[in-house]
Design a protein around this motif. Structure first.
Motif, PDB file in Angstrom:
ATOM      1  N   LYS A  79      20.455  90.620 -10.865  1.00  0.00           N
ATOM      2  CA  LYS A  79      21.429  91.263  -9.979  1.00  0.00           C
ATOM      3  C   LYS A  79      22.195  92.378 -10.704  1.00  0.00           C
ATOM      4  CE  LYS A  79      25.503  89.535  -7.455  1.00  0.00           C
ATOM      5  NZ  LYS A  79      26.219  88.270  -7.155  1.00  0.00           N
ATOM      6  N   GLU A  90      14.000  92.205  -2.995  1.00  0.00           N
ATOM      7  CA  GLU A  90      13.241  91.299  -2.141  1.00  0.00           C
ATOM      8  C   GLU A  90      12.233  90.532  -2.983  1.00  0.00           C
ATOM      9  OE1 GLU A  90      11.866  92.067   2.199  1.00  0.00           O
ATOM     10  OE2 GLU A  90      10.200  92.660   0.901  1.00  0.00           O
ATOM     11  N   PHE A 117      19.190  80.264  -5.703  1.00  0.00           N
ATOM     12  CA  PHE A 117      19.124  81.647  -5.227  1.00  0.00           C
ATOM     13  C   PHE A 117      20.321  81.946  -4.329  1.00  0.00           C
ATOM     14  CE2 PHE A 117      14.819  81.266  -6.707  1.00  0.00           C
ATOM     15  CZ  PHE A 117      14.383  82.567  -6.947  1.00  0.00           C
ATOM     16  N   PHE A 146      21.572  85.460  -2.841  1.00  0.00           N
ATOM     17  CA  PHE A 146      20.337  85.744  -2.113  1.00  0.00           C
ATOM     18  C   PHE A 146      20.358  85.043  -0.758  1.00  0.00           C
ATOM     19  CE2 PHE A 146      18.788  86.876  -6.319  1.00  0.00           C
ATOM     20  CZ  PHE A 146      17.857  87.892  -6.061  1.00  0.00           C
ATOM     21  N   PHE A 161      13.339  85.801  -0.532  1.00  0.00           N
ATOM     22  CA  PHE A 161      14.750  85.830  -0.909  1.00  0.00           C
ATOM     23  C   PHE A 161      15.177  87.292  -0.986  1.00  0.00           C
ATOM     24  CE2 PHE A 161      13.505  81.744  -3.029  1.00  0.00           C
ATOM     25  CZ  PHE A 161      14.263  80.905  -2.211  1.00  0.00           C
ATOM     26  N   GLU A 162      16.242  87.598  -0.268  1.00  0.00           N
ATOM     27  CA  GLU A 162      16.686  88.992  -0.185  1.00  0.00           C
ATOM     28  C   GLU A 162      18.152  89.112  -0.582  1.00  0.00           C
ATOM     29  OE1 GLU A 162      17.351  91.271   3.713  1.00  0.00           O
ATOM     30  OE2 GLU A 162      15.280  91.786   3.174  1.00  0.00           O
ATOM     31  N   MET A 163      18.447  90.138  -1.368  1.00  0.00           N
ATOM     32  CA  MET A 163      19.837  90.435  -1.708  1.00  0.00           C
ATOM     33  C   MET A 163      20.089  91.923  -1.451  1.00  0.00           C
ATOM     34  SD  MET A 163      21.922  90.107  -5.308  1.00  0.00           S
ATOM     35  CE  MET A 163      22.011  88.324  -5.256  1.00  0.00           C
TER      36      MET A 163
END
Length: 337
Positions: free
Chosen positions: A108, A119, A133, A138, A314-316
């Motif tokens: 991050k 992603e 996560f 995430f 998993f998306e941030m």
């Protein structure tokens, strides 16, 4: 006594022998976390690869391998910067929760100024790791996929939908051939076919020709082309994790242009057959869309007899404003005639 956690940045800090061992033993290993894949990314002029690791008391326990990608000129690049981790993050079966958190926090921190979002496209089951996560920010997004078991050719053929068996028989009877190739001319013709598909139907950016040329000439790259006479009417670009998993990265075919030919079906079948003949455990179809959305590609893939799985993503998102502008741009391109 608690293990001491070390964070590693880049290929020079990550022991190659430990990395290879982690690939051998991790329950979530994929081709996309291997040293070979990272080195392939690094050879490309249009991607910016990244590699981060975490160790416990000197032993490598996790790897985040991916790339930052952007399209077009400076302004478009600014709005399309994204960090993609195909396959998900490589984790040791005995990794400590604190080590997972530390690696994700490091990821991050390192990527927040380089990309609008991250992603992780999972190709294995990360459900037990999901809380870690989510702890660092995430968000889990459901996403489907098919895994096709490939014990032998006979079993693979039996598990095909009857329509697919008919299409394969009919196409081969008419003289259509399937060939694995490294010919420059074949790569160019396959790329032209794939580019037309992306421009006219898929309407999302496609990697440049450089990607396909270099990948085909790697030992883990497999380009199968469907030929009628001297003309290429379909093809499949896949990559392999040793003799464990074969991944279908890109596939295309001139479906509908011939009454008795089914090039997209042959293109996918050729790789399933190759996997069965060469001792692979299964064939990964690399995505079948979101479960709550109708998706024609999922219907096509379902007919090859695979197991439907939901390993998700998993998306941030680092910048929601820029992210939503990008989403609007993609929707505009998809609906533009």
């Amino acid at each position: 006594m608690k293990n001491k956690v070390f964070l590693l940045n880049g290929e020079k800090e990550i022991p190659l022998d430990q990395w290879k061992l982690l690939i051998e033993n991790s329950p979530v290993a994929s081709f996309f976390q291997t040293p070979e894949c990272y080195q392939f990314y690094a050879s490309l002029t249009f991607l910016k690869p990244f590699l981060y690791g975490v160790a416990e008391d000197g032993k490598l326990k996790g790897i985040a391998c991916g790339y930052v990608q952007a399209e077009g000129r400076k302004l478009k690049q600014f709005f399309s910067r994204r960090a993609i981790i195909p396959g998900g993050i490589l984790l040791d079966k005995d990794i400590e929760p604190d080590s997972i958190t530390a690696l994700l926090e490091f990821l991050k921190k390192e990527l927040c100024k380089k990309a609008i979002y991250i992603e992780c496209r999972n190709f294995n089951d990360y459900s037990e790791h999901r809380p870690y996560f989510e702890k660092v920010g995430f968000v889990y997004q459901p996403h489907l996929n098919f895994h096709v078991p490939t014990p032998n050719v006979e079993q693979c053929y039996k598990q095909l939908n009857s329509t697919k068996r008919r299409d394969i028989k009919l196409s081969l009877k008419e003289g259509v051939e399937i060939v694995e190739t490294k010919s420059e001319n074949d790569i160019k013709n396959f790329y032209t076919l794939l580019s037309n598909l992306y421009q006219k139907k898929i309407k999302t950016p496609l990697f440049p020709y450089e990607f396909f040329e270099k990948l085909t000439n790697q030992p883990f790259g497999h380009l199968f082309v469907v030929k009628y006479g001297s003309k290429i009417i379909g093809g499949n670009m896949s990559v392999s994790l040793k003799n464990k998993v074969l991944y279908e990265w890109f596939v295309c075919g001139l479906d509908g242009e011939y009454k008795k030919f089914f090039p997209s079906t042959l293109a996918t079948w050729s790789v399933i057959q190759f996997a069965a003949e060469n001792g692979f455990e299964y064939f990964d179809m690399m995505g079948a869309g979101k479960p709550d959305e109708s998706y024609g590609v999922r219907e096509f893939k379902a007919k090859f007899g695979g197991n439907l799985v939901e390993h998700g993503r998993f998306e941030m998102i680092f910048n929601k404003y820029l992210y939503h502008i990008g989403i609007i741009g993609v929707k505009f391109l998809k609906h533009r005639k």
